[in-house]
Design a protein around this motif. Structure first.
Motif, short mmCIF file in Angstrom:
data_model
loop_
_atom_site.label_atom_id
_atom_site.label_comp_id
_atom_site.label_asym_id
_atom_site.label_seq_id
_atom_site.Cartn_x
_atom_site.Cartn_y
_atom_site.Cartn_z
N GLU A 157 18.34 -76.93 -37.99
CA GLU A 157 18.41 -78.26 -36.96
C GLU A 157 17.47 -79.17 -37.83
O GLU A 157 18.27 -80.42 -37.45
CB GLU A 157 17.60 -77.49 -35.90
CG GLU A 157 18.52 -76.60 -34.87
CD GLU A 157 17.75 -76.12 -33.68
OE1 GLU A 157 16.72 -76.75 -33.42
OE2 GLU A 157 18.15 -75.30 -32.98
N GLN A 172 13.99 -65.43 -38.42
CA GLN A 172 15.06 -66.16 -37.83
C GLN A 172 14.55 -67.36 -37.03
O GLN A 172 15.19 -68.49 -37.10
CB GLN A 172 15.78 -65.31 -36.66
CG GLN A 172 17.08 -65.70 -36.32
CD GLN A 172 17.17 -66.55 -35.31
OE1 GLN A 172 16.41 -66.78 -34.62
NE2 GLN A 172 18.35 -67.53 -34.99
N LYS A 173 13.76 -67.58 -36.36
CA LYS A 173 13.27 -68.85 -35.46
C LYS A 173 12.95 -69.63 -36.49
O LYS A 173 13.20 -70.85 -36.19
CB LYS A 173 12.16 -68.32 -34.50
CG LYS A 173 12.46 -67.63 -33.40
CD LYS A 173 11.20 -67.18 -32.57
CE LYS A 173 11.73 -66.41 -31.41
NZ LYS A 173 10.66 -66.19 -30.29
N GLN A 228 15.89 -71.21 -37.95
CA GLN A 228 16.71 -72.15 -36.90
C GLN A 228 16.08 -73.47 -36.96
O GLN A 228 16.88 -74.42 -36.95
CB GLN A 228 16.38 -71.50 -35.49
CG GLN A 228 17.37 -72.18 -34.46
CD GLN A 228 18.84 -72.05 -34.84
OE1 GLN A 228 19.57 -71.13 -34.95
NE2 GLN A 228 19.55 -73.20 -34.41
N ALA A 230 20.98 -68.25 -38.89
CA ALA A 230 20.67 -69.32 -37.86
C ALA A 230 21.69 -70.55 -37.81
O ALA A 230 22.56 -70.38 -39.10
CB ALA A 230 19.37 -70.19 -38.51
N GLY A 268 21.19 -64.75 -33.20
CA GLY A 268 20.09 -64.47 -32.79
C GLY A 268 19.61 -63.24 -32.01
O GLY A 268 18.66 -62.63 -32.00
#
Length: 400
Positions: A216, A208-209, A212, A51, A72
């Protein structure tokens, strides 16, 4: 030119633990035209996800363009970083260098080139000779080790005066999890990332999401809240690589209490590295923290704090140990954010200086001058509008 080491430099590089699923190496490739380490390789287990966040500058280097495209899309197998040349404003040759680099790494470790992240930092506008990188990849692969953190952190430096590293050990569902980070950055440091590279690795098993979102979220309160000179770079990148090597139940909900400790530890590593970047700001002698409260919202508070922290007049006042609070008030107004003049309060080092639109009653300069003679300067501001708040960190401006 040998740079004078920052007064904030630690006595020694921190002891960083090995992270399951990560191996590291570094070498001298001659990119810096001296004997310094300037090329670093990390290799990850096949299940690793990545990420990341990258510069918001409209002018970017070829490595940033490559990494944006591959992030990604595949599992992540490797990261290769060179220092001494940013590979920015180098046209098609720059793109060719990145492609050759990724393809060579992929060939050596046996993966898709799109599983390789490529980063460069250094001088802008000079062509980067791909041969200097490609010819050293076999050697890097053969010297991979789990404890090469100091060499890796040193190999990515440019105008930094010391290598930067941080780590935390936490747990997920009772399983020990390691988080290790290294970073570089000294000048061209401004919010929305900067000429800053940071790499975080962990053995946690995170989709992964979700990773991320965590990156952030963490960057918004750490690396996006620091500034040395207000200049945003072309190459900045921060990546989190999660190897999943420690077997714990996979977390699917970002608000799952099981991940709270990991989230907190990750943010601690990010903040520690962000502070180290500021403390190694070019010529920095003072570390400045600006806290703004009672703004219209958190975004407004952050903008006010950044305007104060970026003001050359505020920076030079701090450098000169001058408690000239009028410069702070000036910067508040300059920000363009809403404030109520007769409700503004300004504190330096905990001492109330300005209150309700004028100098505070019983204000004495002595305690403030004593505070400003130190290395760590704290400025607190209340603007009397709402409930927004934010903290930003920066440094002074000297002739160095």
């Amino acid at each position: 030119m040998k740079l004078k080491k920052s007064p904030f430099a630690p006595l020694k590089f921190p002891k960083l633990p090995a992270v399951p699923g990560v191996m590291v190496s570094a070498c001298t490739a001659g990119i810096k035209n001296n004997s310094q380490l300037d090329l670093m390789l990390m290799v990850f287990r096949p299940e690793t996800i990545a990420a990341g966040v990258m510069t918001k500058s409209s002018i970017t280097g070829a490595p940033v363009d490559w990494n944006r495209r591959v992030l990604g899309t595949h599992n992540s197998r490797a990261l290769i970083v060179n220092s001494g040349n940013a590979n920015v404003f180098t046209g098609s040759k720059g793109t060719e260098t990145v492609t050759k680099t990724a393809e060579k790494v992929a060939d050596v470790i046996g993966c898709n080139p799109n599983s390789v992240f490529v980063c460069s930092t250094g001088t802008i506008g000079e062509h980067l000779d791909s041969k200097k990188i490609v010819d050293n990849i076999d050697n890097l692969y053969q010297t991979l080790d789990t404890n090469n953190w100091l060499k890796a952190a040193t190999a990515i430096l440019t105008t930094d005066t010391y290598p930067k590293g941080s780590s935390r050990i936490t747990t997920i569902d009772g399983n020990e999890i390691k988080i290790v980070g290294i970073a570089k950055g000294s000048g061209m440091i401004a919010p929305n990332m900067a000429t800053m590279l940071a790499y975080i690795v962990t053995d946690a098993k995170i989709p992964q999401k979700m990773a991320q979102i965590l990156v952030e979220e963490g960057v918004s309160k750490t690396f996006n809240c620091i500034t040395v000179d207000s200049d945003t770079s072309t190459s900045d990148s921060l990546f989190l690589f999660s190897t999943g090597a420690t077997d714990h139940p996979t977390i699917h909900d970002i608000d799952d209490p099981a991940i709270a400790g990991f989230r907190s530890a990750l943010n601690e590593v990010l903040l520690d590295l962000a502070h180290q970047v500021i403390k190694d700001g070019e010529g920095a002698q003072k570390f400045i923290e600006v806290r703004v409260e009672e703004a219209l919202n958190n975004g407004a508070a952050r903008n006010i704090a950044l305007t104060v922290c970026n003001s050359p007049l505020v920076k030079t006042a701090v450098a000169g140990e001058d408690p000239n609070w009028g410069r702070i008030v000036m910067a508040i107004g300059k920000s363009g954010e809403e404030s109520i003049q007769n409700q503004i309060s300004v504190y330096i080092g905990g001492t109330l200086i300005a209150h309700n639109g004028e100098v505070a009653k019983h204000y004495r300069e002595g305690p403030v001058k004593k505070h400003m003679a130190g290395r760590n300067i704290k400025i607190n501001i209340k603007v009397g509008v709402g409930n927004g708040s934010a903290t930003v960190w920066g440094c002074d401006l000297t002739h160095a």
